[in-house]
Scaffold this motif. Sequence first.
Motif, PDB file in Angstrom:
ATOM      1  N   ARG A 285       0.948  -0.985   0.014  1.00 53.05           N
ATOM      2  CA  ARG A 285      -0.003  -0.083  -0.063  1.00 53.05           C
ATOM      3  C   ARG A 285       0.929   1.200   0.059  1.00 53.05           C
ATOM      4  NH1 ARG A 285      -3.802  -0.900   4.469  1.00 53.05           N
ATOM      5  NH2 ARG A 285      -3.924  -2.910   3.618  1.00 53.05           N
ATOM      6  N   GLU A 286       1.873   1.230   0.671  1.00 57.87           N
ATOM      7  CA  GLU A 286       2.893   2.331   0.936  1.00 57.87           C
ATOM      8  C   GLU A 286       3.287   2.776  -0.789  1.00 57.87           C
ATOM      9  OE1 GLU A 286       5.911   1.830   3.700  1.00 57.87           O
ATOM     10  OE2 GLU A 286       4.645   1.168   4.891  1.00 57.87           O
ATOM     11  N   LEU A 287       3.477   1.732  -1.565  1.00 57.08           N
ATOM     12  CA  LEU A 287       3.964   1.621  -2.982  1.00 57.08           C
ATOM     13  C   LEU A 287       3.136   2.743  -3.838  1.00 57.08           C
ATOM     14  CD1 LEU A 287       6.299   0.908  -4.568  1.00 57.08           C
ATOM     15  CD2 LEU A 287       5.090  -1.079  -5.059  1.00 57.08           C
ATOM     16  N   TYR A 288       1.785   2.621  -3.322  1.00 55.12           N
ATOM     17  CA  TYR A 288       0.883   3.449  -4.177  1.00 55.12           C
ATOM     18  C   TYR A 288       0.573   4.712  -3.630  1.00 55.12           C
ATOM     19  CZ  TYR A 288      -0.190  -1.197  -6.297  1.00 55.12           C
ATOM     20  OH  TYR A 288      -0.120  -2.196  -6.955  1.00 55.12           O
ATOM     21  N   GLN A 289       1.714   5.402  -3.661  1.00 59.34           N
ATOM     22  CA  GLN A 289       1.710   6.854  -3.128  1.00 59.34           C
ATOM     23  C   GLN A 289       0.494   7.396  -3.975  1.00 59.34           C
ATOM     24  OE1 GLN A 289       5.675   8.356  -3.090  1.00 59.34           O
ATOM     25  NE2 GLN A 289       6.273   6.447  -2.761  1.00 59.34           N
ATOM     26  N   GLU A 290       0.455   8.761  -3.176  1.00 59.17           N
ATOM     27  CA  GLU A 290      -0.602   9.830  -3.984  1.00 59.17           C
ATOM     28  C   GLU A 290      -0.199   9.991  -5.565  1.00 59.17           C
ATOM     29  OE1 GLU A 290      -2.120  14.333  -3.408  1.00 59.17           O
ATOM     30  OE2 GLU A 290      -1.265  13.130  -1.895  1.00 59.17           O
ATOM     31  N   VAL A 291       1.120  10.175  -5.982  1.00 57.64           N
ATOM     32  CA  VAL A 291       1.351  10.332  -7.140  1.00 57.64           C
ATOM     33  C   VAL A 291       1.130   9.247  -8.037  1.00 57.64           C
ATOM     34  CG1 VAL A 291       3.595  11.041  -8.862  1.00 57.64           C
ATOM     35  CG2 VAL A 291       3.285  11.983  -6.391  1.00 57.64           C
ATOM     36  N   ILE A 292       1.637   8.120  -7.696  1.00 53.99           N
ATOM     37  CA  ILE A 292       1.423   6.882  -8.390  1.00 53.99           C
ATOM     38  C   ILE A 292      -0.160   6.782  -8.712  1.00 53.99           C
ATOM     39  CG2 ILE A 292       1.492   4.388  -8.551  1.00 53.99           C
ATOM     40  CD1 ILE A 292       4.315   4.879  -6.981  1.00 53.99           C
ATOM     41  N   PHE A 293      -0.762   6.866  -7.820  1.00 57.71           N
ATOM     42  CA  PHE A 293      -2.419   6.577  -7.823  1.00 57.71           C
ATOM     43  C   PHE A 293      -2.716   7.730  -8.746  1.00 57.71           C
ATOM     44  CE2 PHE A 293      -6.560   6.236  -6.252  1.00 57.71           C
ATOM     45  CZ  PHE A 293      -6.849   5.011  -6.506  1.00 57.71           C
ATOM     46  N   ASP A 294      -2.457   8.864  -8.689  1.00 58.76           N
ATOM     47  CA  ASP A 294      -3.007   9.784  -9.488  1.00 58.76           C
ATOM     48  C   ASP A 294      -2.659   9.601 -11.240  1.00 58.76           C
ATOM     49  OD1 ASP A 294      -3.935  12.464 -10.409  1.00 58.76           O
ATOM     50  OD2 ASP A 294      -1.887  13.243 -10.361  1.00 58.76           O
ATOM     51  N   HIS A 295      -1.436   9.123 -11.261  1.00 60.38           N
ATOM     52  CA  HIS A 295      -1.090   9.013 -12.726  1.00 60.38           C
ATOM     53  C   HIS A 295      -1.698   7.654 -13.285  1.00 60.38           C
ATOM     54  CE1 HIS A 295       1.845  12.056 -13.918  1.00 60.38           C
ATOM     55  NE2 HIS A 295       2.020  12.320 -12.748  1.00 60.38           N
ATOM     56  N   TYR A 296      -1.860   6.803 -12.472  1.00 60.23           N
ATOM     57  CA  TYR A 296      -2.782   5.476 -12.658  1.00 60.23           C
ATOM     58  C   TYR A 296      -4.349   5.873 -12.908  1.00 60.23           C
ATOM     59  CZ  TYR A 296      -5.143   0.904 -12.124  1.00 60.23           C
ATOM     60  OH  TYR A 296      -5.965  -0.116 -12.462  1.00 60.23           O
ATOM     61  N   LYS A 297      -4.827   6.548 -12.271  1.00 63.44           N
ATOM     62  CA  LYS A 297      -6.304   6.900 -12.442  1.00 63.44           C
ATOM     63  C   LYS A 297      -6.497   7.778 -13.671  1.00 63.44           C
ATOM     64  CE  LYS A 297      -7.801   8.628  -8.560  1.00 63.44           C
ATOM     65  NZ  LYS A 297      -8.775   9.228  -7.514  1.00 63.44           N
ATOM     66  N   THR A 298      -5.608   8.996 -13.781  1.00 57.75           N
ATOM     67  CA  THR A 298      -5.550   9.872 -14.723  1.00 57.75           C
ATOM     68  C   THR A 298      -4.191   9.661 -15.531  1.00 57.75           C
ATOM     69  OG1 THR A 298      -6.923  11.285 -13.324  1.00 57.75           O
ATOM     70  CG2 THR A 298      -6.541  12.244 -15.373  1.00 57.75           C
ATOM     71  N   PRO A 299      -4.061   8.764 -16.554  1.00 56.39           N
ATOM     72  CA  PRO A 299      -2.762   8.682 -17.125  1.00 56.39           C
ATOM     73  C   PRO A 299      -2.557   9.766 -18.045  1.00 56.39           C
ATOM     74  CG  PRO A 299      -3.729   6.821 -17.400  1.00 56.39           C
ATOM     75  CD  PRO A 299      -4.765   7.643 -16.572  1.00 56.39           C
ATOM     76  N   ARG A 300      -1.443  10.381 -17.920  1.00 61.91           N
ATOM     77  CA  ARG A 300      -0.871  11.661 -18.950  1.00 61.91           C
ATOM     78  C   ARG A 300      -0.551  11.149 -20.277  1.00 61.91           C
ATOM     79  NH1 ARG A 300      -2.171  12.321 -13.869  1.00 61.91           N
ATOM     80  NH2 ARG A 300      -1.497  14.230 -12.789  1.00 61.91           N
TER      81      ARG A 300
ATOM     82  N   SER B 249       3.086   6.866 -17.632  1.00 62.77           N
ATOM     83  CA  SER B 249       2.441   8.359 -17.436  1.00 62.77           C
ATOM     84  C   SER B 249       3.503   9.170 -17.056  1.00 62.77           C
ATOM     85  CB  SER B 249       1.368   8.258 -16.632  1.00 62.77           C
ATOM     86  OG  SER B 249       0.916   9.753 -16.644  1.00 62.77           O
ATOM     87  N   LEU B 250       4.291   9.055 -16.129  1.00 67.69           N
ATOM     88  CA  LEU B 250       5.284   9.768 -15.523  1.00 67.69           C
ATOM     89  C   LEU B 250       6.678  10.025 -16.394  1.00 67.69           C
ATOM     90  CD1 LEU B 250       5.332   8.420 -11.810  1.00 67.69           C
ATOM     91  CD2 LEU B 250       4.886  10.940 -12.304  1.00 67.69           C
TER      92      LEU B 250
END
Length: 148
Positions: A5-20, A72-73
Amino acid sequence: MSDLRELYQEVIFDHYKTPRNCHVLAGANHHAEGFNPLCGDQVTVYLKVEHGVIEDLSFEGSGCAISTASASLMTEALKGRTIAEVEQLFDDFHRMVTASDAAPHPQLGKLEALAGVREFPARVKCATLAWHTLHAALKDQAKPVTTE
Ligand code: ZN
């Protein structure tokens, strides 16, 4: 699995949900496909390279949160970079996700969000898939990349 769960930090989750930059790139002059059979991640990376600079890039694919967020990143980080800068970032990124120490990598900026995968060797392939595919695209490698 709580550590994961710690791996899925905010940045990762954001880019997963809304890939650029997640689309086919019109005017792309390089592309390559990558596959991580261990996890089932698939990615196609598109590049528009002009005079040694990545003018634009994008990706398409389906995969886990780590592979999607990493792609995405990566697209965000590499737009406007020269090929030499991209090679340096590839090396720095690869070192970050495989290093045994947790040395900071300020030059990687937001890509540092993925540093936690070093604790999960199987996830390193998810995080590096887009990068290996990008490498193949730059070399116009016709054969799909596989992490195995
Ligand atoms: Zn994966």
